[in-house]
Motif scaffolding. Structure first.
Motif, PDB file in Angstrom:
ATOM      1  N   HIS A   4      45.020  38.393  34.535  1.00 48.88           N
ATOM      2  CA  HIS A   4      44.589  37.088  35.026  1.00 48.88           C
ATOM      3  C   HIS A   4      43.066  37.019  34.960  1.00 48.88           C
ATOM      4  O   HIS A   4      42.374  37.763  35.669  1.00 48.88           O
ATOM      5  N   VAL A   5      42.534  36.135  34.122  1.00 47.73           N
ATOM      6  CA  VAL A   5      41.085  35.968  34.021  1.00 47.73           C
ATOM      7  C   VAL A   5      40.618  35.096  35.173  1.00 47.73           C
ATOM      8  O   VAL A   5      41.128  33.981  35.373  1.00 47.73           O
ATOM      9  N   GLU A   6      39.659  35.582  35.944  1.00 49.29           N
ATOM     10  CA  GLU A   6      39.214  34.876  37.134  1.00 49.29           C
ATOM     11  C   GLU A   6      37.948  34.071  36.866  1.00 49.29           C
ATOM     12  O   GLU A   6      37.130  34.424  35.999  1.00 49.29           O
ATOM     13  N   ASP A   7      37.783  32.985  37.608  1.00 44.73           N
ATOM     14  CA  ASP A   7      36.579  32.155  37.495  1.00 44.73           C
ATOM     15  C   ASP A   7      35.397  32.855  38.143  1.00 44.73           C
ATOM     16  O   ASP A   7      35.479  33.306  39.288  1.00 44.73           O
ATOM     17  N   THR A   8      34.309  32.958  37.413  1.00 44.08           N
ATOM     18  CA  THR A   8      33.104  33.603  37.932  1.00 44.08           C
ATOM     19  C   THR A   8      31.885  32.863  37.421  1.00 44.08           C
ATOM     20  O   THR A   8      31.983  31.904  36.660  1.00 44.08           O
ATOM     21  N   GLU A   9      30.696  33.358  37.815  1.00 39.94           N
ATOM     22  CA  GLU A   9      29.459  32.729  37.354  1.00 39.94           C
ATOM     23  C   GLU A   9      29.159  33.119  35.911  1.00 39.94           C
ATOM     24  O   GLU A   9      29.824  33.984  35.328  1.00 39.94           O
ATOM     25  N   ALA A  10      28.122  32.505  35.331  1.00 37.98           N
ATOM     26  CA  ALA A  10      27.850  32.642  33.896  1.00 37.98           C
ATOM     27  C   ALA A  10      27.607  34.074  33.457  1.00 37.98           C
ATOM     28  O   ALA A  10      27.994  34.469  32.351  1.00 37.98           O
ATOM     29  N   ARG A  12      28.759  36.867  34.788  1.00 40.51           N
ATOM     30  CA  ARG A  12      29.743  37.828  35.302  1.00 40.51           C
ATOM     31  C   ARG A  12      31.141  37.379  34.915  1.00 40.51           C
ATOM     32  O   ARG A  12      31.469  36.194  35.034  1.00 40.51           O
ATOM     33  N   ILE A  13      31.958  38.317  34.440  1.00 39.37           N
ATOM     34  CA  ILE A  13      33.356  38.024  34.158  1.00 39.37           C
ATOM     35  C   ILE A  13      34.222  38.993  34.950  1.00 39.37           C
ATOM     36  O   ILE A  13      33.789  40.081  35.317  1.00 39.37           O
ATOM     37  N   ALA A  14      35.464  38.582  35.203  1.00 37.23           N
ATOM     38  CA  ALA A  14      36.370  39.411  35.994  1.00 37.23           C
ATOM     39  C   ALA A  14      37.805  39.159  35.571  1.00 37.23           C
ATOM     40  O   ALA A  14      38.153  38.068  35.099  1.00 37.23           O
ATOM     41  N   ALA A  15      38.621  40.193  35.720  1.00 38.32           N
ATOM     42  CA  ALA A  15      40.052  40.064  35.451  1.00 38.32           C
ATOM     43  C   ALA A  15      40.820  40.792  36.533  1.00 38.32           C
ATOM     44  O   ALA A  15      40.428  41.888  36.959  1.00 38.32           O
ATOM     45  N   ARG A  16      41.907  40.159  36.981  1.00 38.70           N
ATOM     46  CA  ARG A  16      42.822  40.803  37.921  1.00 38.70           C
ATOM     47  C   ARG A  16      44.025  41.291  37.118  1.00 38.70           C
ATOM     48  O   ARG A  16      44.723  40.507  36.489  1.00 38.70           O
ATOM     49  N   ILE A  17      44.246  42.582  37.137  1.00 39.01           N
ATOM     50  CA  ILE A  17      45.277  43.208  36.314  1.00 39.01           C
ATOM     51  C   ILE A  17      46.396  43.687  37.236  1.00 39.01           C
ATOM     52  O   ILE A  17      46.148  44.421  38.204  1.00 39.01           O
ATOM     53  N   LEU A  21      54.260  48.246  37.962  1.00 40.13           N
ATOM     54  CA  LEU A  21      54.565  48.938  39.214  1.00 40.13           C
ATOM     55  C   LEU A  21      54.097  48.148  40.431  1.00 40.13           C
ATOM     56  O   LEU A  21      54.271  48.591  41.570  1.00 40.13           O
ATOM     57  N   GLY A  22      53.478  46.985  40.194  1.00 38.21           N
ATOM     58  CA  GLY A  22      53.009  46.147  41.290  1.00 38.21           C
ATOM     59  C   GLY A  22      51.610  46.469  41.775  1.00 38.21           C
ATOM     60  O   GLY A  22      51.119  45.843  42.717  1.00 38.21           O
ATOM     61  N   LYS A  23      50.946  47.429  41.157  1.00 40.82           N
ATOM     62  CA  LYS A  23      49.586  47.771  41.561  1.00 40.82           C
ATOM     63  C   LYS A  23      48.592  46.822  40.905  1.00 40.82           C
ATOM     64  O   LYS A  23      48.771  46.408  39.767  1.00 40.82           O
ATOM     65  N   GLU A  24      47.531  46.485  41.650  1.00 46.26           N
ATOM     66  CA  GLU A  24      46.521  45.558  41.151  1.00 46.26           C
ATOM     67  C   GLU A  24      45.168  46.245  41.034  1.00 46.26           C
ATOM     68  O   GLU A  24      44.843  47.153  41.803  1.00 46.26           O
ATOM     69  N   ALA A  25      44.404  45.806  40.045  1.00 50.16           N
ATOM     70  CA  ALA A  25      43.018  46.255  39.886  1.00 50.16           C
ATOM     71  C   ALA A  25      42.201  45.052  39.476  1.00 50.16           C
ATOM     72  O   ALA A  25      42.626  44.251  38.630  1.00 50.16           O
ATOM     73  N   VAL A  26      41.048  44.903  40.089  1.00 49.13           N
ATOM     74  CA  VAL A  26      40.108  43.849  39.702  1.00 49.13           C
ATOM     75  C   VAL A  26      38.929  44.511  39.000  1.00 49.13           C
ATOM     76  O   VAL A  26      38.266  45.378  39.572  1.00 49.13           O
ATOM     77  N   VAL A  27      38.705  44.119  37.768  1.00 51.30           N
ATOM     78  CA  VAL A  27      37.637  44.697  36.951  1.00 51.30           C
ATOM     79  C   VAL A  27      36.569  43.643  36.731  1.00 51.30           C
ATOM     80  O   VAL A  27      36.877  42.480  36.418  1.00 51.30           O
ATOM     81  N   THR A  28      35.312  44.027  36.904  1.00 51.49           N
ATOM     82  CA  THR A  28      34.207  43.089  36.703  1.00 51.49           C
ATOM     83  C   THR A  28      33.230  43.649  35.666  1.00 51.49           C
ATOM     84  O   THR A  28      33.042  44.866  35.552  1.00 51.49           O
ATOM     85  N   THR A  29      32.628  42.747  34.931  1.00 53.38           N
ATOM     86  CA  THR A  29      31.577  43.086  33.977  1.00 53.38           C
ATOM     87  C   THR A  29      30.466  42.053  34.138  1.00 53.38           C
ATOM     88  O   THR A  29      30.734  40.845  34.109  1.00 53.38           O
ATOM     89  N   ALA A  30      29.247  42.529  34.344  1.00 57.66           N
ATOM     90  CA  ALA A  30      28.114  41.641  34.577  1.00 57.66           C
ATOM     91  C   ALA A  30      26.978  42.004  33.632  1.00 57.66           C
ATOM     92  O   ALA A  30      26.895  43.133  33.137  1.00 57.66           O
ATOM     93  N   SER A  31      26.080  41.042  33.390  1.00 61.48           N
ATOM     94  CA  SER A  31      24.991  41.271  32.443  1.00 61.48           C
ATOM     95  C   SER A  31      23.817  40.366  32.770  1.00 61.48           C
ATOM     96  O   SER A  31      23.949  39.368  33.497  1.00 61.48           O
TER      97      SER A  31
END
Length: 373
Positions: A4-10, A12-17, A21-31
């Motif tokens: 799931h690609v999440e809404d973020t500022e210009a 920074r990007i983020a995805a909720r994976i 197995l039902g486990k979640e991880a939120v990954v962010t990348t900023a520049s």
């Protein structure tokens, strides 16, 4: 696995994976540069993770159509390399054909031998250098990351290139938790993630080669794999295959900027920029000696005790032998270093022999027990 690609500022990007197995991880990348907010940058690392875990992938946002066409080819490469560890999977995503205005040429720049060689020899092509925090320096080591970034900024300024600075939790929040092997599996796809995220600024991204044509092996960044991560906006260029590591050291050994800012260490013992005693530091110092060069970032003589204490793989033994051969060819003699390397290699052979004996003993005991029973 759903992404799931999440809404973020210009910047920074983020995805909720979410895994099966039902486990979640939120990954962010900023520049410090604006990033691509589509799902396209998430395709390479998710594909590698899905293949390793045998999870099909569903994206909730469009993915570049060219990148989607490259995914089956990338799968074939991994399945050819690792038929027992990897699995063919399906990828579900709406294709898109959006193009970006990026026209620059970026080059990943860690401050190591490979990246300095590419940055120096391809200076006429390169418009930006790309430094990433979160790959070889752990996300929690902020002091070392700050020093590495400061060094990269200084080096980029001296080389006359703007530095794109990226910080990501892709490895710490996702790759390491599954876990995925960073070197053999994930790191090339992680580089592709960053390159695709910079599509507004660069149309070509150079990935400095880890190995020469004569030393190629299955590895996360590879000339057969890197171009397959390309999109309609970003093309990946694997550079350079025709020069081995010693050849690269001879070239960058002539460059004051490289010798001042060289960073090869990933162990960073005691928080040091280059610890000087790990395999990579020692291998680099041997190579610099063969090249008749010395780095301010790796000062002083080779630590003989550290050499003798190395725990080597077969491939590392091969690299050290090549370094000693290059020293001999260059007329650089150091009998103490040769003896220390020989000791480390013999220790490797002793460990292998002991392992074989333990395995044979275990097999023999098992056979005897089956016969008795």
């Amino acid at each position: 696995m759903t992404v799931h690609v999440e809404d973020t500022e210009a910047h920074r990007i983020a995805a909720r994976i979410v895994t099966p197995l039902g486990k979640e991880a939120v990954v962010t990348t900023a520049s410090n540069y604006e990033l691509d907010h589509s799902a396209t940058p998430w395709l390479p690392p998710m594909l590698v993770a899905g293949m390793r875990k045998n999870w099909s992938i569903a994206f909730d946002s469009p993915v570049d159509s060219m990148a989607l066409r490259g995914a089956p080819e990338a799968q074939r490469v991994f399945l050819d390399w690792y038929p027992r560890r990897f699995h063919g999977i399906s990828v579900s995503a709406e294709p898109s054909d959006a193009l970006s205005d990026g026209r620059g040429v970026g080059c990943f720049f860690s401050g190591g031998v490979d990246s300095f060689y590419s940055a120096i020899t391809q200076s006429d092509r390169i418009t930006h250098l790309i430094f990433v925090h979160g790959f070889d320096i752990s996300a929690g080591n902020e002091d070392l990351a700050s020093r590495a970034l400061a060094s990269a900024r200084d080096a980029a300024a001296e080389l006359g290139k703007p530095l794109i600075e990226v910080k990501t939790t892709l490895r710490s929040a996702f790759g390491d938790r599954l876990p995925l092997d960073w070197g053999y599996d994930l790191h090339g796809a992680a580089l592709a993630h960053v390159g695709l995220a910079l599509s507004q600024h660069v149309s070509t991204v150079m990935i400095p080669s880890s190995n020469s044509r004569w030393d190629l092996l299955p590895w996360g960044s590879h000339p057969d794999l890197d171009p397959l991560w390309s999109s309609g906006s970003v093309t990946f260029d694997h550079h350079e295959l025709e020069v081995d590591r010693l050849g690269k050291l001879r070239r960058i050994g002539l460059d004051e900027t490289a010798m001042r800012h060289l960073r090869v260490c990933w162990e960073n013992r005691d928080g040091r920029f280059n610890c000087g005693v790990c395999f990579k530091c020692i291998r680099t110092k041997i190579g610099l000696a063969a090249a008749g060069a010395e780095s301010e970032a790796l000062p002083g003589p080779i630590d003989l005790h550290a050499v003798r204490s190395l725990t080597l793989t077969n491939r590392q033994c091969h690299h050290l032998r090549n370094g000693l051969a290059a020293m001999e060819e260059a007329g650089v003699t150091d009998d103490d270093v040769v003896a220390a390397v020989d000791t480390a290699i013999r220790r490797r052979h002793w460990r292998q022999a002991a392992s074989y004996l333990r395995r044979a003993r275990s097999i023999s005991i098992g056979l005897i027990r089956r016969r008795v029973s």
